[in-house]
Design a protein around this motif. Sequence first.
Motif, mmCIF file in Angstrom:
data_model
loop_
_atom_site.group_PDB
_atom_site.id
_atom_site.type_symbol
_atom_site.label_atom_id
_atom_site.label_comp_id
_atom_site.label_asym_id
_atom_site.label_seq_id
_atom_site.Cartn_x
_atom_site.Cartn_y
_atom_site.Cartn_z
ATOM 1 N N LEU A 76 0.825 -1.203 0.000
ATOM 2 C CA LEU A 76 0.000 0.000 0.000
ATOM 3 C C LEU A 76 0.865 1.262 0.000
ATOM 4 O O LEU A 76 0.563 2.229 -0.716
ATOM 5 C CB LEU A 76 -0.923 -0.001 1.215
ATOM 6 N N ARG A 77 1.929 1.242 0.773
ATOM 7 C CA ARG A 77 2.832 2.400 0.805
ATOM 8 C C ARG A 77 3.484 2.617 -0.564
ATOM 9 O O ARG A 77 3.572 3.753 -1.054
ATOM 10 C CB ARG A 77 3.896 2.187 1.875
ATOM 11 N N LYS A 78 3.913 1.548 -1.206
ATOM 12 C CA LYS A 78 4.532 1.672 -2.526
ATOM 13 C C LYS A 78 3.524 2.133 -3.573
ATOM 14 O O LYS A 78 3.919 2.739 -4.580
ATOM 15 C CB LYS A 78 5.133 0.333 -2.940
ATOM 16 N N SER A 79 2.252 1.837 -3.351
ATOM 17 C CA SER A 79 1.236 2.216 -4.328
ATOM 18 C C SER A 79 1.122 3.726 -4.489
ATOM 19 O O SER A 79 0.703 4.218 -5.540
ATOM 20 C CB SER A 79 -0.125 1.635 -3.923
ATOM 21 N N PHE A 80 1.473 4.477 -3.433
ATOM 22 C CA PHE A 80 1.393 5.937 -3.488
ATOM 23 C C PHE A 80 2.752 6.587 -3.737
ATOM 24 O O PHE A 80 2.872 7.800 -3.665
ATOM 25 C CB PHE A 80 0.780 6.470 -2.196
ATOM 26 N N THR A 81 3.752 5.755 -4.022
ATOM 27 C CA THR A 81 5.047 6.304 -4.421
ATOM 28 C C THR A 81 4.924 6.914 -5.811
ATOM 29 O O THR A 81 4.365 6.315 -6.719
ATOM 30 C CB THR A 81 6.118 5.200 -4.435
ATOM 31 N N ARG A 82 5.444 8.122 -5.964
ATOM 32 C CA ARG A 82 5.346 8.861 -7.233
ATOM 33 C C ARG A 82 3.895 9.032 -7.663
ATOM 34 O O ARG A 82 3.553 8.984 -8.862
ATOM 35 C CB ARG A 82 6.169 8.155 -8.318
ATOM 36 N N TYR A 83 3.013 9.206 -6.674
ATOM 37 C CA TYR A 83 1.578 9.336 -6.959
ATOM 38 C C TYR A 83 1.291 10.567 -7.821
ATOM 39 O O TYR A 83 0.460 10.521 -8.734
ATOM 40 C CB TYR A 83 0.799 9.407 -5.646
#
Length: 370
Positions: free
Chosen positions: A129-136
């Motif tokens: 989940l944290r990686k999903s918002f990386t470079r959002y």
Amino acid sequence: MMESIRKPMGVGAVLDRSFQLYRSHFVTAFLFVLLFYGPFYFLQTFVLYDTGTAPLLPDSGTTVSSSMELFLRGSESSVDGMPDTGTMVFIFLLMPLYMLLVFPASIASQLHLVQSVLEGRPVRFGEVLRKSFTRYGKTLLFSFLYALIMITVQGMIGTVLVIALMLVVTLTAGLGSGLLELANDPLAGGLTFIVVFMIIYLLSILVVMAGSSFFIIRFGYFLPIISVDNGQDPLGRSWRLTRGHFWRIFLILVVLTVIYTVFSLGLYALVIGVFKMSLIGQLILVVLSLLIMPIFTIPYALLYFDLRVRNEGSDLEQVLSGWTAGQQVEQQESAAAQARETDDQARESTAEDRETTVQPRESTEERKTE
């Protein structure tokens, strides 16, 4: 599973591995879909359907046919046959805005889930989940650009379709009149005209769908390029990445669409047949719809890694070998550290034993001296 994803995959392999992965990580994949799309689906149910008058539990007096009619008709809240203001706001404002904001992170979650599986790392919900918002922000920007490109393409294709249909009508009308004049049987000539018209019409629809899908697929892999690889020029790289693979991806999407449609219609018929148009039935229908959504998202992620193997030399076997080698080095270093720690403890224990042995001897010598 990982042993079989070390080389480019065919259509059957992509579909098979997708279902295997979903089955193995069903809970995690479903939780991501529920998190990102659950609020939207539940809100859509309450806005587009007349849930205010729907009973909580199935009503024995409601027939399946009346429930199906009400389901197909949707919300009855309208003014002079037009949807009410709330429905219009939801369809033309909230729906596009919600999809634009949620779509990048939702797809990224499936991408990082698949990547964790391919690399042999444990799939942790919080980490993915944290990686999903990386470079959002970057994914949001290019999602907006992608939407603009698709709107433009659809407008151009729509214009071409209108012109093509006008030509089809003109040509088939002339052909039909000729057939009616030449045929001894007017009925046979009319049937021939209808068949020819339907064939040309269906071919036109197929060409339009393929043309639209062409741009959707060729530009459609910009998200993993940003989210997974942090690459530059994501739209251009997506175009290069899918070069020569359009029909293979298109075939996979067609198969997935057929599977999804069959499942959806089956679920709708089952839920309406058992729960009628009750509120509990609508909620169950939403949950079941979310359950089958990863049928599209997981193959999309697998196809991206497969395209990297085919086109950019990012061989999953090399990735896997590098990860395995790194793990082995870490294990060897950990074992060596443990061995050194054990040796140190043994030496310290030996030294303590020696000190314990020396002290009684010194005491005995002191007594003798006295």
